[in-house]
Design an enzyme around this catalytic site. Structure first.
Site, PDB file in Angstrom:
ATOM      1  N   LYS A  49       0.579  -1.221   0.078  1.00  0.00           N
ATOM      2  CA  LYS A  49       0.245  -0.257  -0.093  1.00  0.00           C
ATOM      3  C   LYS A  49       0.725   1.158  -0.154  1.00  0.00           C
ATOM      4  CE  LYS A  49      -3.992  -2.540   1.900  1.00  0.00           C
ATOM      5  NZ  LYS A  49      -4.388  -2.523   3.560  1.00  0.00           N
ATOM      6  N   GLN A  88      -4.334  -1.342   9.393  1.00  0.00           N
ATOM      7  CA  GLN A  88      -5.141  -2.467   9.259  1.00  0.00           C
ATOM      8  C   GLN A  88      -5.355  -3.658   9.829  1.00  0.00           C
ATOM      9  OE1 GLN A  88      -3.511  -3.387   6.230  1.00  0.00           O
ATOM     10  NE2 GLN A  88      -4.160  -5.525   6.307  1.00  0.00           N
ATOM     11  N   ASP A 126     -11.263   2.723   3.330  1.00  0.00           N
ATOM     12  CA  ASP A 126     -12.025   1.252   3.546  1.00  0.00           C
ATOM     13  C   ASP A 126     -13.190   0.981   3.342  1.00  0.00           C
ATOM     14  OD1 ASP A 126      -9.566  -1.020   3.669  1.00  0.00           O
ATOM     15  OD2 ASP A 126      -9.103  -0.237   6.291  1.00  0.00           O
TER      16      ASP A 126
END
Length: 298
Positions: free
Chosen positions: A55, A99, A122
């Site tokens: 990422k 995460q 997200d």
């Protein structure tokens, strides 16, 4: 043997990233805005480390600002929440990604709820899931379902109206938002799960089948309507006869490709699209926060 189209997620994601890079450059040139993505990694889970590394790398390759926050696994829940609150207030940060999974002593729900909805790239915050469920264009859409939708729309020439779609799995991260997205595209949507009676029969009716259940090669050739588009979100590591391991999806790829119209492989299908859509979401978030017209995602 059918001529099933193998959907190349790597190539598709590369095109999305190239488009994002152009959008980032335009934001810099015309608006003096550089989108910033903050990634928070708690602990040393090997898979999470790989995801975060990818990422960060792809964020920087697209010309965005990448901010990385690594914390020890024994960080307290309150310390992590305080970090998130600080990122909410930081004008250089347009997107925040924590995460998952987090250590057991930290509530993932609390941490997700602490992220400002407009920075929740997200798409997991309850406000964004609610906006998606009600069909609002203001929702920040979860990255994996968004990537699946983009590949489906490409295969069907942009219009999914009236297609019968079956989503296998009802997770908050993929199954539920995928169903909402397909419903918003005017599909007739069925969600099947572990308690569904006669899953095979439900799947056989699908023009579009999205598998996100986490069971290796569960979906067989007999489950598939000839010509259907099959999107395989599953990533399962199984042991081969020689003792080594390999990655497989939730779909028995080799046999299903004989009857379907299109299929994503594992690996190389949905996976690369997830990060590409994260980058696209960060651009969208930056545009909304600076009240700049946002690029269309298609």
């Amino acid at each position: 043997m059918s001529d099933a189209k193998i959907i190349d997620g790597k190539a598709f994601a590369q095109n999305v990233r190239a488009r994002v890079a152009k959008q980032v450059q335009d934001l810099k040139d015309y608006n003096n805005v550089t989108p910033g993505l903050a990634v928070v990694l708690v602990g040393e889970d090997p898979a999470s480390q790989v995801y975060v590394r990818n990422k960060v790398k792809q964020t920087e390759e697209c010309g965005m600002k990448s901010l990385e926050y690594r914390r020890d696994p024994d960080i307290s829940e309150q310390e992590l929440l305080t970090l998130v609150y600080g990122l909410n207030e930081n004008p250089e940060v347009n997107g925040i990604l924590v995460q998952l999974p987090l250590p057991d002593h930290i509530s993932e729900d609390k941490v997700i709820a602490a992220i400002a909805p407009e920075k929740d790239v997200d798409g997991f915050h309850v406000i964004n899931t609610g906006l998606l469920a009600t069909g609002s264009e203001d929702a920040m859409v979860p990255c994996t379902p968004l990537g699946c939708l983009m590949m489906l729309k490409d295969f069907y020439g942009g219009d999914l109206t009236g297609k019968r779609a079956v989503v296998v799995g009802r997770s908050n991260i993929v199954g539920k938002p995928m169903g909402a997205l397909l419903l918003n595209e005017s599909c007739t949507v069925t969600t099947v799960h572990s308690r569904t009676q006669d899953i095979e029969e439900e799947c056989r009716r699908a023009d579009i089948l999205v598998a996100a259940v986490g069971r290796p090669e569960m979906i067989k050739k007999e489950w598939i309507k000839p010509g259907a588009a099959v999107i395989d979100v599953g990533i399962n590591r199984i042991e081969k006869e020689d003792g080594k391991t390999k990655l497989v999806g939730d779909v028995a790829f080799d046999e299903v490709k004989e009857v379907c119209g299109a299929i994503t492989p594992v690996p190389g299908g949905v996976g690369p699209m997830t990060i590409a859509c994260l980058l696209a979401n960060t651009v969208t978030a930056a545009c909304r926060q600076h009240k700049i017209e946002e690029p269309k995602v298609d």
